[in-house]
Design an enzyme around this catalytic site. Structure first.
Site, PDB file in Angstrom:
ATOM      1  N   ARG A   1     -14.359  14.578  19.118  1.00 57.00           N
ATOM      2  CA  ARG A   1     -14.564  16.080  19.164  1.00 57.00           C
ATOM      3  C   ARG A   1     -15.889  16.695  19.068  1.00 57.00           C
ATOM      4  O   ARG A   1     -16.297  17.830  19.466  1.00 57.00           O
ATOM      5  CB  ARG A   1     -13.524  16.615  18.194  1.00 57.00           C
ATOM      6  CG  ARG A   1     -12.144  16.973  18.813  1.00 57.00           C
ATOM      7  CD  ARG A   1     -11.368  17.656  17.707  1.00 57.00           C
ATOM      8  NE  ARG A   1     -11.552  17.038  16.661  1.00 57.00           N
ATOM      9  CZ  ARG A   1     -10.239  16.571  15.981  1.00 57.00           C
ATOM     10  NH1 ARG A   1      -9.059  16.742  16.408  1.00 57.00           N
ATOM     11  NH2 ARG A   1     -10.347  15.929  14.665  1.00 57.00           N
TER      12      ARG A   1
ATOM     13  N   HIS B   1      -6.647  -7.621  10.943  1.00 55.95           N
ATOM     14  CA  HIS B   1      -7.756  -8.035  10.943  1.00 55.95           C
ATOM     15  C   HIS B   1      -7.863  -9.537   9.853  1.00 55.95           C
ATOM     16  O   HIS B   1      -8.563 -10.105   9.672  1.00 55.95           O
ATOM     17  CB  HIS B   1      -8.847  -7.186  10.389  1.00 55.95           C
ATOM     18  CG  HIS B   1      -8.848  -6.777   8.848  1.00 55.95           C
ATOM     19  ND1 HIS B   1      -7.942  -5.956   8.236  1.00 55.95           N
ATOM     20  CD2 HIS B   1      -9.572  -7.288   7.962  1.00 55.95           C
ATOM     21  CE1 HIS B   1      -7.849  -5.777   7.027  1.00 55.95           C
ATOM     22  NE2 HIS B   1      -9.119  -6.543   6.465  1.00 55.95           N
TER      23      HIS B   1
ATOM     24  N   HIS C   1      -0.488  -8.034   6.776  1.00 56.12           N
ATOM     25  CA  HIS C   1      -1.491  -9.199   6.702  1.00 56.12           C
ATOM     26  C   HIS C   1      -0.590 -10.129   5.555  1.00 56.12           C
ATOM     27  O   HIS C   1      -0.693 -11.454   5.920  1.00 56.12           O
ATOM     28  CB  HIS C   1      -2.399  -8.715   5.464  1.00 56.12           C
ATOM     29  CG  HIS C   1      -3.144  -7.617   6.190  1.00 56.12           C
ATOM     30  ND1 HIS C   1      -3.552  -7.305   7.356  1.00 56.12           N
ATOM     31  CD2 HIS C   1      -3.863  -6.327   5.520  1.00 56.12           C
ATOM     32  CE1 HIS C   1      -4.261  -6.318   7.496  1.00 56.12           C
ATOM     33  NE2 HIS C   1      -4.332  -5.721   6.306  1.00 56.12           N
TER      34      HIS C   1
ATOM     35  N   LYS D   1      -3.238  -1.792  -5.123  1.00 55.38           N
ATOM     36  CA  LYS D   1      -4.426  -1.085  -5.435  1.00 55.38           C
ATOM     37  C   LYS D   1      -4.725  -1.132  -7.022  1.00 55.38           C
ATOM     38  O   LYS D   1      -3.686  -1.202  -7.680  1.00 55.38           O
ATOM     39  CB  LYS D   1      -4.512   0.227  -4.742  1.00 55.38           C
ATOM     40  CG  LYS D   1      -4.098   0.392  -3.511  1.00 55.38           C
ATOM     41  CD  LYS D   1      -5.358   0.091  -2.530  1.00 55.38           C
ATOM     42  CE  LYS D   1      -4.972   0.165  -1.236  1.00 55.38           C
ATOM     43  NZ  LYS D   1      -6.126  -0.320  -0.247  1.00 55.38           N
TER      44      LYS D   1
HETATM   45  C1  BG6 Z   1      -6.477  -2.798   5.393  1.00 55.80           C
HETATM   46  C2  BG6 Z   1      -5.437  -1.773   4.435  1.00 55.80           C
HETATM   47  O1  BG6 Z   1      -5.471  -3.081   6.452  1.00 55.80           O
HETATM   48  O2  BG6 Z   1      -7.003  -3.725   4.390  1.00 55.80           O
HETATM   49  C3  BG6 Z   1      -6.155  -1.307   3.364  1.00 55.80           C
HETATM   50  O3  BG6 Z   1      -5.186  -0.522   5.406  1.00 55.80           O
HETATM   51  C4  BG6 Z   1      -6.990  -2.378   2.529  1.00 55.80           C
HETATM   52  O4  BG6 Z   1      -5.706  -0.457   2.377  1.00 55.80           O
HETATM   53  C5  BG6 Z   1      -7.853  -3.125   3.334  1.00 55.80           C
HETATM   54  O5  BG6 Z   1      -7.779  -1.909   1.552  1.00 55.80           O
HETATM   55  C6  BG6 Z   1      -8.048  -4.325   2.913  1.00 55.80           C
HETATM   56  O6  BG6 Z   1      -9.020  -5.458   3.524  1.00 55.80           O
HETATM   57  P1  BG6 Z   1      -9.913  -6.634   3.172  1.00 55.80           P
HETATM   58  O7  BG6 Z   1     -10.387  -7.197   4.344  1.00 55.80           O
HETATM   59  O8  BG6 Z   1     -10.805  -5.890   2.176  1.00 55.80           O
HETATM   60  O9  BG6 Z   1      -8.747  -7.198   2.367  1.00 55.80           O
END
Ligand code: BG6
Length: 491
Positions: free
Chosen positions: A46, A183, A245, A343
């Site tokens: 935007r 990831h 994950h 967390k």
């Molecule tokens: C993300 C989550 O997929 O992974 C986050 O949405 C989390 O909440 C993050 O903090 C952690 O990633 P990494 O690579 O730092 O372990």
């Protein structure tokens, strides 16, 4: 392998993920020589930005967050292919301009008609963006070129919405052109799970119910939810990281050996083991949910979840989740897999601990083995990447006393090669069209099938229990393991 001529169009380029991870990863790939000079990057958003404004934004992002040093010549290579298109997702004219920019890159930069669309935006915006891409024909490759779409987890918030989302995307892109990013699969240590298991002779013989007592998979973070209230409060820990994950870590730990490392073989094995996962009958006894309260962590006073900016004062979203899963296969019958994530826990650590049964007989007096625990193989995913083995050893001296010791493999000590950042690896693989590290829709659906009954049960029956920042979760998580006669590891 170096990516070929191509461009990436990024939706959500001013978001946190793009600024801190995606743009820096692209710079790092350029720096390492893995992206060709004929690479283009188009931001769509935007903001009323010129190409030059966007180039400055990218410069700031990569100089702050890239892993490789900022070098003018590397940035210049990238800068030549940076373009920005201003527009809303419902603005047809903006997509016409995008089509022109993409063709201009083909003509001047030589991107060869190969274009990836990275949707770093809320899933609620997918339908609009996908249909605009289809209307403008941007999804359709010409003359042997390719078009791909990249989407980020969480894919939906339950099985039904995941299916709807997938229908939206696959109406516009072929299934093999959809790249789903989890990831964790881009992390070096996660890929190493398969190397450890299947490149060696010493682990696989004990990797089963005969020798393994249970498995603990932990993903702990010391941070709170930061500025992500809007995203997090509608999601909670289980959907944010367990559905993707942690279940991917479980699948890699528990799956059978794939016939090859080709995507279809690898995914087939992951899907097989995910479909054998069974939930405990008594969800009250074998799951736990928590929410952090305010307090002190690392010498700093931190707010409770309910006091974080943007969180409703009566929110019942969990910031900690633990669940027990079983796997109904010959290999794993009777071996619980305990998953926990949260967390504001004791420290940032992700690990998979395979805890072995005790030796069937110990020819020592019980006082000689008082300090003997259970053998364990711990895959340290992060931050001290490596593997730890725990076993008993004789204490030096005149007595036959046995005590637990650890033996460590650390990436930093054994390799001089640097691990690419997860997003670097995944973006490169996507540009190369190499799919093994991307889950396909079936895995996503199987994971929601596992999680849905738990989150449904929680919504009706279990409010999150409070836990202190810097602790290892609520009492209910400890009680959950105690019921099975076990305790959580202190990583
Ligand atoms: C993300 C989550 O997929 O992974 C986050 O949405 C989390 O909440 C993050 O903090 C952690 O990633 P990494 O690579 O730092 O372990």
């Amino acid at each position: 392998l170096i990516a070929g001529p191509s461009s990436m169009v990024m939706f959500g380029v001013t978001g946190d993920l793009a600024r801190k991870k995606l743009l820096p990863a692209i710079y790092d790939l350029t720096h390492r020589g893995l992206l060709p000079p004929s690479f283009g990057l188009v931001g769509f958003g935007r903001r009323d930005w010129t190409d030059e404004d966007f180039q400055e934004y990218v410069r700031t992002s990569v100089s702050e967050h890239a892993r490789t040093p900022f070098t003018d010549s590397v940035f210049e290579q990238l800068r030549g292919g940076l373009r920005f298109v201003t527009g809303e997702f419902d603005d047809k004219a903006a997509f016409d301009r995008l089509t022109e920019v993409v063709s201009e890159l083909d003509a001047t930069r030589g991107t060869g008609g190969n274009h990836a669309f990275y949707l770093s935006i809320p899933p609620s915006a997918f339908p609009q963006v996908c249909s605009q891409l289809a209307d403008s024909g941007l999804n359709t490759p010409r003359d042997g070129s390719w078009r791909r779409v990249v989407i980020e987890k969480p894919f939906g918030h339950d099985l039904e919405s995941a299916r709807e989302l997938n229908d939206v995307v696959e109406k516009v892109f072929r299934p093999e052109d959809v790249f789903r990013i989890d990831h964790y699969l881009g992390k070096e240590t996660v890929q190493n799970i398969l190397a450890l298991r299947f490149a060696n002779q010493m682990f696989e013989p004990v990797w089963n119910a005969t020798y393994v007592d249970h498995v603990q998979i932990t993903m702990a973070e010391d941070i709170g939810i930061g500025s992500r209230a809007g995203y997090y409060d509608g999601i909670g820990t289980a959907r944010d990281v367990i559905q993707n994950h942690l279940l991917q870590l479980l699948a890699l730990t528990a799956m059978e050996e794939p016939v090859s490392f080709r995507a279809s073989d690898l995914r087939a094995e992951k899907e097989k083991v995910l479909s054998a996962v069974e939930l405990p009958e008594d969800l009250a006894a074998h799951t736990a949910r928590g929410q952090y309260v305010g307090g002190w962590q690392g010498g700093e006073e931190v707010a409770s979840y309910l006091e974080e900016d943007g969180i409703p004062a009566d929110s019942t979203t969990e910031t900690f989740a633990a669940i027990r899963l079983d796997i109904a296969t010959r290999r794993w019958a009777g071996v619980p897999f305990y998953l926990r994530a949260g967390k504001r826990l004791g420290r940032r650590v992700t690990e998979i601990a395979v805890i072995l049964k005790r030796a069937p007989f110990l020819p020592f007096r019980s006082t000689d083995t008082a300090d003997l625990g259970q053998n364990a193989i711990v895959i340290r995913v992060q931050p001290d990447e490596g593997v730890t083995m725990r076993f008993g050893s004789k204490v030096p001296g005149t007595q036959m006393e046995v005590r637990d010791v650890t033996m460590d493999f650390a990436y930093g000590m054994n390799f001089t090669e640097e691990s690419p950042e997860a997003y670097e690896r995944l973006i490169l693989d996507m540009l190369l069209g190499d799919p093994p590290l991307f889950p396909r829709q079936k895995e996503v659906e199987l994971s929601w099938k596992i999680l849905d009954p738990i989150t449904e049960y929680w919504a009706e029956n279990m409010k999150p229990a409070p836990y202190r920042p810097g602790s290892w979760g609520p009492d209910t998580a400890h009680e959950m393991l105690a019921r099975d006669g076990r305790t959580w590891r202190r990583p």
